[in-house]
Design a protein around this motif. Structure first.
Motif, PDB file in Angstrom:
ATOM      1  N   VAL A 155      -0.089  -2.498  -4.115  1.00  0.00           N
ATOM      2  CA  VAL A 155      -0.123  -1.032  -4.125  1.00  0.00           C
ATOM      3  C   VAL A 155       0.402  -0.568  -5.487  1.00  0.00           C
ATOM      4  N   SER A 158      -0.878  -7.553   2.110  1.00  0.00           N
ATOM      5  CA  SER A 158      -1.584  -6.347   1.670  1.00  0.00           C
ATOM      6  C   SER A 158      -3.038  -6.404   2.098  1.00  0.00           C
ATOM      7  N   HIS A 190      -8.567   2.377  -0.219  1.00  0.00           N
ATOM      8  CA  HIS A 190      -7.124   2.576  -0.326  1.00  0.00           C
ATOM      9  C   HIS A 190      -6.396   1.258  -0.088  1.00  0.00           C
ATOM     10  N   VAL A 239      -3.043  -0.831   0.964  1.00  0.00           N
ATOM     11  CA  VAL A 239      -1.851  -0.694   1.797  1.00  0.00           C
ATOM     12  C   VAL A 239      -1.151  -2.037   1.830  1.00  0.00           C
ATOM     13  N   THR A 272       1.378   2.669   0.466  1.00  0.00           N
ATOM     14  CA  THR A 272      -0.043   2.871   0.208  1.00  0.00           C
ATOM     15  C   THR A 272      -0.218   3.688  -1.064  1.00  0.00           C
ATOM     16  N   LEU A 285      -6.240   3.762   7.851  1.00  0.00           N
ATOM     17  CA  LEU A 285      -5.062   3.350   7.098  1.00  0.00           C
ATOM     18  C   LEU A 285      -3.925   2.938   8.028  1.00  0.00           C
ATOM     19  N   ALA A 304      -2.406  -0.805   8.167  1.00  0.00           N
ATOM     20  CA  ALA A 304      -0.984  -0.956   7.855  1.00  0.00           C
ATOM     21  C   ALA A 304      -0.276  -1.766   8.934  1.00  0.00           C
TER      22      ALA A 304
END
Length: 333
Positions: free
Chosen positions: A11, A166, A173, A175, A239, A295, A299
């Protein structure tokens, strides 16, 4: 999809530093943000040890924080944030109030006071200096297992440790998760070697064993650190998405699913299970509802994987009678 390092530092906008003491049997991990990060947290354990978590509520003033500390030492370890504050203040980093600069450094701790290390530190515990040193060691690459705040961590039946993982969402995106696995219960099924997280593994990151064909009732039997010994799994989710504090709070809440999947069990009376969620705000959400929902799911998956990696990469503590590490019992597959 997993990023190149498979660490939370995939990230953009943060670095990780570790410092530990083999005699003490404990240590400190710090996440440093290049710019103040929008951060919230959610505590689901019954016995937490935290600092400045009220500051992270969506209705509170601070727009962003400078660092998050995850450390050993139980309540004594909360001194670590003071050392991190000192290091950041020397660099002129913090929340400016006219001529004053105040580094904002929330923290959570694990209970590792009964792991065999020498806790006879005298009047003041050493965590402030360990926190200061962790800042100096911060970088993009770092070791997992028996290191930093995970140095003294244990689970019910194996050595715990510092884990990370990760991933990248379908919208691009990134995270990542950083966790200290000091669980009251177990990260492995029965007596092992399979991890409860086996179904979420990427690229043989914790042995490539997957899940067994069947999990028997005997393997589901609860095992836990008996007696009044607190235990805690604490984590940071990060993130590069642009989030409000309210969405960061929701991310922290949703990520607790990762604890429930990676351990059997979590969120108990003697647990201090706490998750921070931070946004470095490099990449906006285009379709907020859909992209944020994905997301939160990814996560939680990262945290499940990071838990297994923390145990898989750990080495046993160097004291008589301590718990074995996963690799002591099962080898490195």
């Amino acid at each position: 999809m997993t990023n190149a390092r498979n660490l939370i530092t995939d990230v953009a906008g943060l670095r990780i530093g570790n410092a530990d003491d083999a005699t003490l049997g404990s240590g400190v991990t710090v996440a440093l943000f290049d710019e103040p990060a929008v951060t919230s947290c959610f505590v689901m354990g019954g016995a937490p040890g935290t600092r400045e978590t009220d500051l992270l509520e969506p209705d509170k003033l601070a727009p962003g924080i400078n660092a998050v500390v995850l450390s050993g030492g139980s309540a004594f370890g909360l001194d670590a944030a003071s050392g991190v504050q000192a290091a950041l203040r020397e660099k002129g980093i913090g929340f400016a109030v006219r001529d004053a600069v105040v580094p904002l450094v929330p923290q959570a701790v694990i209970f590792d006071l009964l792991n065999g290390g020498d806790k006879g530190w005298g009047r003041y515990p050493p965590y402030r200096e360990l926190g200061y040193d962790a800042v100096q060691n911060a970088g993009l690459d770092f070791t997992l297992g028996t290191v930093g705040g995970g140095y003294g961590a244990t689970t019910a039946n194996l050595k715990g440790g510092l884990g990370s993982a990760s991933a990248v969402t379908s919208s691009g995106h990134t995270v990542g998760a950083l966790v200290i696995v000091n669980s009251i219960a177990s990260a492995v099924i029965g007596n092992g070697p399979h991890f409860w997280a086996g179904g979420f593994e990427e690229d043989d990151e914790f042995g490539g064993l997957g899940l067994p064909a069947r999990i028997s009732p005997a393997e589901r039997k609860l095992i836990w650190k008996g007696g009044p010994q607190p235990a805690t799994t604490i984590a940071l989710i990060a993130t590069d998405a642009v989030l409000t504090k309210s969405l960061a709070k929701r991310l922290a809440i949703a990520s607790h699913a990762g604890l429930a999947r990676g351990l059997r069990f979590s969120h108990a009376l003697f647990d201090g299970d706490t998750i921070f969620a931070a946004a470095t705000s490099r990449k906006p959400l285009r379709d907020e509802a859909a992209e944020f929902t994905e997301l939160t799911a990814i996560a939680a998956d990262c945290l499940t994987r990071a838990i297994a990696r923390g145990v898989y990469e750990a080495t046993a503590l160097p004291y008589p009678g301590t718990l074995p590490a996963w690799r002591d019992k099962f080898g490195r597959e």
